[in-house]
Scaffold this motif. Sequence first.
Motif, mmCIF file in Angstrom:
data_model
loop_
_atom_site.group_PDB
_atom_site.id
_atom_site.type_symbol
_atom_site.label_atom_id
_atom_site.label_comp_id
_atom_site.label_asym_id
_atom_site.label_seq_id
_atom_site.Cartn_x
_atom_site.Cartn_y
_atom_site.Cartn_z
ATOM 1 N N TYR A 1 30.137 -10.026 47.414
ATOM 2 C CA TYR A 1 30.470 -8.610 47.501
ATOM 3 C C TYR A 1 31.453 -8.452 48.657
ATOM 4 O O TYR A 1 31.567 -9.315 49.518
ATOM 5 N N GLN B 1 32.777 -5.262 51.520
ATOM 6 C CA GLN B 1 32.628 -3.896 52.005
ATOM 7 C C GLN B 1 33.851 -3.544 52.829
ATOM 8 O O GLN B 1 34.039 -4.059 53.937
ATOM 9 N N LEU C 1 29.194 -1.485 49.308
ATOM 10 C CA LEU C 1 29.448 -2.856 48.891
ATOM 11 C C LEU C 1 29.983 -2.860 47.463
ATOM 12 O O LEU C 1 29.475 -2.167 46.591
ATOM 13 N N PHE D 1 30.902 -5.268 44.186
ATOM 14 C CA PHE D 1 30.652 -6.561 43.555
ATOM 15 C C PHE D 1 31.964 -7.288 43.236
ATOM 16 O O PHE D 1 32.918 -6.686 42.737
ATOM 17 N N LEU E 1 30.534 -10.288 51.867
ATOM 18 C CA LEU E 1 29.116 -10.616 51.915
ATOM 19 C C LEU E 1 28.735 -11.499 50.735
ATOM 20 O O LEU E 1 29.181 -11.285 49.611
ATOM 21 N N PHE F 1 20.935 -11.170 51.301
ATOM 22 C CA PHE F 1 22.301 -11.200 51.798
ATOM 23 C C PHE F 1 22.453 -12.024 53.065
ATOM 24 O O PHE F 1 21.550 -12.102 53.895
ATOM 25 N N GLY F 2 23.651 -12.613 53.205
ATOM 26 C CA GLY F 2 24.038 -13.239 54.451
ATOM 27 C C GLY F 2 24.628 -12.200 55.393
ATOM 28 O O GLY F 2 24.753 -11.030 55.029
ATOM 29 N N PRO F 3 25.020 -12.622 56.608
ATOM 30 C CA PRO F 3 25.527 -11.679 57.601
ATOM 31 C C PRO F 3 26.961 -11.224 57.350
ATOM 32 O O PRO F 3 27.413 -10.263 57.958
#
Lengths: 119, 117
Positions: free
Chosen positions: B35, B37, B43, B45, B91, B108-110
């Motif tokens: 994703y 942002q 966010l 996709f 992300l 999710f990752g950071p």
Amino acid sequence: DQQVKQNSPSLSVQEGRISILNCDYTNSMFDYFLWYKKYPAEGPTFLISISSIKDKNEDGRFTVFLNKSAKHLSLHIVPSQPGDSAVYFCAASDRDGLYSGAGSYQLTFGKGTKLSVIP
Amino acid sequence: GAGVSQSPSNKVTEKGKDVELRCDPISGHTALYWYRQSLGQGLEFLIYFQGNSAPDKSGLPSDRFSAERTGGSVSTLTIQRTQQEDSAVYLCASSTGGGRSRTDTQYFGPGTRLTVL
């Protein structure tokens, strides 16, 4: 065309009181809704979800309400704590294909609401 | 166990350069998602992997964007000839998948903050 809308960019609440975060959607195919919480410099963390076959789901201090006819959902946090201060994202998907007959993993997110809980 | 990790955490590049963003999903997760942002937006996709194949690339904004996944694990998102509008937080998320990935919670990752000058 924004399919998931969070019209309040920010919200401030006193510690111990109720926080109510709102979300509206336009896509009638959505059958699954989620709330994610995001702290700065971290990825979103899953908080709570609800299927469209229900109108309420509760998990501890967090309750999500769904009003399908109004295409509206809300997240209630009671009591609010300073550690709840974060950005909250509403997300939706056509997860179960209840209305589309298909099903999808894609999440559509709102722009987020920044919650500040004041001690 | 370890969560989703992404590298680099920040990337500043000049317009026209290529960049590669990396995602390490949670061990054992077969489904992986990208994703992005953009500032002030939710966010968005980009692409979904089930194993090493990408059945859904519908969110990639242009042919300058591509992604691959190897060994059913690490994924790389590549942006060629970067433009200023590519500036965003990218992300990655993963879920257990297994053919029913649409019912799985996405973790999710950071994120990687990309700035194109």
